[in-house]
Design a protein around this motif. Structure first.
Motif, PDB file in Angstrom:
ATOM      1  N   ILE A  11       1.169  -1.239   0.068  1.00 10.88           N
ATOM      2  CA  ILE A  11      -0.045   0.002   0.212  1.00 10.88           C
ATOM      3  C   ILE A  11       1.092   1.061  -0.001  1.00 10.88           C
ATOM      4  CG2 ILE A  11      -1.732   1.351   1.300  1.00 10.88           C
ATOM      5  CD1 ILE A  11      -2.422  -1.374   2.704  1.00 10.88           C
ATOM      6  N   THR A  12       0.403   2.175  -0.761  1.00  9.92           N
ATOM      7  CA  THR A  12       1.207   3.347  -0.933  1.00  9.92           C
ATOM      8  C   THR A  12       0.150   4.674  -1.185  1.00  9.92           C
ATOM      9  OG1 THR A  12       3.212   4.693  -1.479  1.00  9.92           O
ATOM     10  CG2 THR A  12       2.077   3.341  -3.384  1.00  9.92           C
ATOM     11  N   ASN A  13       0.437   5.879  -0.991  1.00 14.00           N
ATOM     12  CA  ASN A  13      -0.274   6.853  -1.526  1.00 14.00           C
ATOM     13  C   ASN A  13       0.580   8.054  -2.256  1.00 14.00           C
ATOM     14  OD1 ASN A  13      -2.953   6.506   0.026  1.00 14.00           O
ATOM     15  ND2 ASN A  13      -1.686   6.781   1.933  1.00 14.00           N
ATOM     16  N   LEU A  14      -0.349   8.362  -3.370  1.00 10.69           N
ATOM     17  CA  LEU A  14       0.428   9.307  -4.230  1.00 10.69           C
ATOM     18  C   LEU A  14      -0.442  10.746  -4.043  1.00 10.69           C
ATOM     19  CD1 LEU A  14       3.095   8.600  -5.806  1.00 10.69           C
ATOM     20  CD2 LEU A  14       1.627   6.548  -5.328  1.00 10.69           C
ATOM     21  N   PRO A  15       0.290  11.823  -4.538  1.00  8.12           N
ATOM     22  CA  PRO A  15      -0.381  13.174  -4.373  1.00  8.12           C
ATOM     23  C   PRO A  15      -1.285  13.552  -5.513  1.00  8.12           C
ATOM     24  CG  PRO A  15       1.813  13.480  -4.956  1.00  8.12           C
ATOM     25  CD  PRO A  15       1.746  11.873  -4.914  1.00  8.12           C
ATOM     26  N   ASP A  16      -1.132  12.605  -6.611  1.00  5.98           N
ATOM     27  CA  ASP A  16      -2.240  12.800  -7.690  1.00  5.98           C
ATOM     28  C   ASP A  16      -2.263  11.704  -8.479  1.00  5.98           C
ATOM     29  OD1 ASP A  16       0.154  13.076  -9.789  1.00  5.98           O
ATOM     30  OD2 ASP A  16       0.430  14.889  -8.457  1.00  5.98           O
ATOM     31  N   ALA A  17      -3.150  11.926  -9.448  1.00  2.00           N
ATOM     32  CA  ALA A  17      -3.544  10.942 -10.321  1.00  2.00           C
ATOM     33  C   ALA A  17      -2.344  10.788 -11.639  1.00  2.00           C
ATOM     34  CB  ALA A  17      -5.021  10.999 -11.175  1.00  2.00           C
ATOM     35  N   ALA A  34       2.450  -7.648 -10.297  1.00  2.00           N
ATOM     36  CA  ALA A  34       1.170  -8.233 -10.980  1.00  2.00           C
ATOM     37  C   ALA A  34       0.287  -7.312 -11.531  1.00  2.00           C
ATOM     38  CB  ALA A  34       0.846  -9.525 -10.693  1.00  2.00           C
ATOM     39  N   CYS A  35      -0.098  -6.514 -10.636  1.00  2.00           N
ATOM     40  CA  CYS A  35      -1.369  -5.548 -10.713  1.00  2.00           C
ATOM     41  C   CYS A  35      -1.252  -4.564  -9.757  1.00  2.00           C
ATOM     42  CB  CYS A  35      -2.578  -6.390 -10.566  1.00  2.00           C
ATOM     43  SG  CYS A  35      -4.297  -5.437 -10.543  1.00  2.00           S
ATOM     44  N   VAL A  36      -1.688  -3.457 -10.037  1.00  2.00           N
ATOM     45  CA  VAL A  36      -1.914  -1.972  -9.332  1.00  2.00           C
ATOM     46  C   VAL A  36      -3.159  -1.431  -9.385  1.00  2.00           C
ATOM     47  CG1 VAL A  36      -1.043  -0.006  -8.605  1.00  2.00           C
ATOM     48  CG2 VAL A  36       0.638  -1.603  -9.472  1.00  2.00           C
ATOM     49  N   ASN A  37      -3.831  -1.544  -8.240  1.00  2.00           N
ATOM     50  CA  ASN A  37      -5.083  -0.696  -8.446  1.00  2.00           C
ATOM     51  C   ASN A  37      -5.016   0.615  -7.987  1.00  2.00           C
ATOM     52  OD1 ASN A  37      -5.977  -3.771  -6.763  1.00  2.00           O
ATOM     53  ND2 ASN A  37      -7.065  -3.292  -8.680  1.00  2.00           N
ATOM     54  N   ILE A  38      -5.421   1.576  -8.640  1.00  2.00           N
ATOM     55  CA  ILE A  38      -5.466   2.917  -8.243  1.00  2.00           C
ATOM     56  C   ILE A  38      -6.874   3.198  -7.954  1.00  2.00           C
ATOM     57  CG2 ILE A  38      -5.135   5.438  -9.369  1.00  2.00           C
ATOM     58  CD1 ILE A  38      -3.402   3.945 -11.661  1.00  2.00           C
ATOM     59  N   LEU A  39      -6.951   3.429  -6.553  1.00  4.59           N
ATOM     60  CA  LEU A  39      -8.189   3.760  -5.987  1.00  4.59           C
ATOM     61  C   LEU A  39      -8.550   5.179  -6.004  1.00  4.59           C
ATOM     62  CD1 LEU A  39      -7.619   1.810  -2.604  1.00  4.59           C
ATOM     63  CD2 LEU A  39      -8.660   1.048  -4.879  1.00  4.59           C
ATOM     64  N   ALA A  40      -9.997   5.635  -5.611  1.00  3.94           N
ATOM     65  CA  ALA A  40     -10.278   6.903  -5.586  1.00  3.94           C
ATOM     66  C   ALA A  40      -9.546   7.670  -4.394  1.00  3.94           C
ATOM     67  CB  ALA A  40     -11.897   6.739  -5.337  1.00  3.94           C
ATOM     68  N   PRO A  41      -9.510   8.931  -4.931  1.00  2.00           N
ATOM     69  CA  PRO A  41      -8.925  10.021  -3.762  1.00  2.00           C
ATOM     70  C   PRO A  41      -9.441   9.877  -2.483  1.00  2.00           C
ATOM     71  CG  PRO A  41      -9.379  11.089  -6.023  1.00  2.00           C
ATOM     72  CD  PRO A  41     -10.216   9.726  -6.132  1.00  2.00           C
ATOM     73  N   CYS A  42      -8.578   9.867  -1.601  1.00  2.00           N
ATOM     74  CA  CYS A  42      -8.807   9.959  -0.124  1.00  2.00           C
ATOM     75  C   CYS A  42      -8.316  11.074   0.569  1.00  2.00           C
ATOM     76  CB  CYS A  42      -8.533   8.820   0.481  1.00  2.00           C
ATOM     77  SG  CYS A  42      -6.693   8.459   0.522  1.00  2.00           S
ATOM     78  N   THR A  43      -8.645  11.435   1.593  1.00  2.60           N
ATOM     79  CA  THR A  43      -8.316  12.299   2.474  1.00  2.60           C
ATOM     80  C   THR A  43      -7.512  11.627   3.461  1.00  2.60           C
ATOM     81  OG1 THR A  43     -10.120  13.904   2.062  1.00  2.60           O
ATOM     82  CG2 THR A  43      -8.634  14.383   4.040  1.00  2.60           C
ATOM     83  N   SER A  44      -6.289  12.147   3.794  1.00  5.85           N
ATOM     84  CA  SER A  44      -5.296  11.845   4.766  1.00  5.85           C
ATOM     85  C   SER A  44      -4.837  12.777   5.748  1.00  5.85           C
ATOM     86  CB  SER A  44      -3.992  11.273   4.197  1.00  5.85           C
ATOM     87  OG  SER A  44      -4.213  10.283   3.259  1.00  5.85           O
ATOM     88  N   VAL A  45      -5.126  12.568   7.121  1.00 11.24           N
ATOM     89  CA  VAL A  45      -4.476  13.349   8.150  1.00 11.24           C
ATOM     90  C   VAL A  45      -3.486  12.915   8.922  1.00 11.24           C
ATOM     91  CG1 VAL A  45      -5.379  14.616  10.023  1.00 11.24           C
ATOM     92  CG2 VAL A  45      -7.105  14.174   8.429  1.00 11.24           C
ATOM     93  N   TYR A  46      -2.395  13.745   9.020  1.00 15.49           N
ATOM     94  CA  TYR A  46      -1.059  13.123   9.560  1.00 15.49           C
ATOM     95  C   TYR A  46      -0.194  14.395  10.337  1.00 15.49           C
ATOM     96  CZ  TYR A  46       0.485  14.725   4.938  1.00 15.49           C
ATOM     97  OH  TYR A  46       0.826  15.444   3.976  1.00 15.49           O
ATOM     98  N   LEU A  60      -2.618   3.397  -3.719  1.00 18.66           N
ATOM     99  CA  LEU A  60      -2.500   2.296  -4.607  1.00 18.66           C
ATOM    100  C   LEU A  60      -2.337   0.890  -3.701  1.00 18.66           C
ATOM    101  CD1 LEU A  60       0.447   3.591  -6.713  1.00 18.66           C
ATOM    102  CD2 LEU A  60      -1.930   3.836  -7.197  1.00 18.66           C
ATOM    103  N   LEU A  61      -2.901  -0.021  -4.619  1.00 13.27           N
ATOM    104  CA  LEU A  61      -3.010  -1.383  -3.864  1.00 13.27           C
ATOM    105  C   LEU A  61      -2.245  -2.171  -4.701  1.00 13.27           C
ATOM    106  CD1 LEU A  61      -6.550  -1.962  -2.822  1.00 13.27           C
ATOM    107  CD2 LEU A  61      -4.637  -1.128  -1.415  1.00 13.27           C
ATOM    108  N   ILE A  62      -0.774  -2.614  -4.518  1.00 13.86           N
ATOM    109  CA  ILE A  62      -0.112  -3.209  -5.370  1.00 13.86           C
ATOM    110  C   ILE A  62       0.174  -4.815  -4.930  1.00 13.86           C
ATOM    111  CG2 ILE A  62       2.344  -3.085  -6.092  1.00 13.86           C
ATOM    112  CD1 ILE A  62       2.419  -0.155  -5.018  1.00 13.86           C
ATOM    113  N   LYS A  63       0.003  -5.594  -5.951  1.00 11.81           N
ATOM    114  CA  LYS A  63       0.191  -6.986  -5.820  1.00 11.81           C
ATOM    115  C   LYS A  63       1.551  -7.448  -6.132  1.00 11.81           C
ATOM    116  CE  LYS A  63      -3.602  -6.422  -6.786  1.00 11.81           C
ATOM    117  NZ  LYS A  63      -4.639  -5.346  -6.809  1.00 11.81           N
ATOM    118  N   THR A  64       2.125  -8.126  -5.301  1.00 11.63           N
ATOM    119  CA  THR A  64       3.706  -8.656  -5.585  1.00 11.63           C
ATOM    120  C   THR A  64       4.012  -9.861  -4.898  1.00 11.63           C
ATOM    121  OG1 THR A  64       5.842  -7.737  -6.218  1.00 11.63           O
ATOM    122  CG2 THR A  64       4.941  -7.022  -4.027  1.00 11.63           C
TER     123      THR A  64
END
Length: 112
Positions: A11-17, A34-46, A60-64
Motif C-alpha cells: 500500500i502506498t499513497n500518491l499526491p495526484d492521479a 502483477a497488478c496495481v489498483n489505483i483507488l479513488a482519492p482519499c483524505t489523509s490526516v497526519y 495504490l494497492l500493489i500485488k507482488t
C-alpha cells in the motif's frame, strides 16, 4: 507460482492521479507488480514536521511477491515524489490459488 505466504499486498499513497498512473505502469512494466489498483482519492490526516497536515491522496494497492518486494520498494522509493513515502507491505493469509499463481508468474524475474 506463488502461495499466500509468498504474496504481498503493498500500500502506498500518491499526491495526484498522474504520479499514481505513472508509478503503477512502471511497477507493472518492470514486473515488480502483477497488478496495481489505483483507488479513488482519499483524505489523509497526519503530522509532518510537527505540523498537522491534511492532504488529498491517491491510494495504490500493489500485488507482488516476497521475492520481488526489495526491488519493488527500491523502484517505488526512487520514483515516489514524497520525501518519506508510505510503503507498507501486508502478507496474505489466504487467496484464490489461481490468482496467487498468476501474481507469481507475472512478477517472476525473467533475467537469466
Amino acid at each position: 507460482m506463488s502461495t499466500p505466504e509468498e504474496t504481498l499486498l503493498v500500500i502506498t499513497n500518491l499526491p495526484d492521479a498522474d504520479s499514481a498512473g505513472r508509478i503503477s505502469r512502471l511497477l507493472v512494466e518492470q514486473r515488480l507488480a502483477a497488478c496495481v489498483n489505483i483507488l479513488a482519492p482519499c483524505t489523509s490526516v497526519y503530522r509532518w514536521n510537527d505540523t498537522l497536515e491534511t492532504a488529498t491522496e491517491i491510494p495504490l494497492l500493489i500485488k507482488t511477491t516476497l521475492a520481488r518486494y526489495p526491488a519493488l520498494q527500491a523502484a517505488l522509493t526512487a520514483a515516489h515524489p514524497y520525501e518519506l513515502p508510505e510503503i507498507v507491505a501486508v502478507p496474505l493469509l489466504e487467496g484464490l490459488p489461481a490468482y496467487l499463481a498468476w501474481v507469481g508468474t507475472e512478477t517472476a524475474d525473467r533475467h537469466p
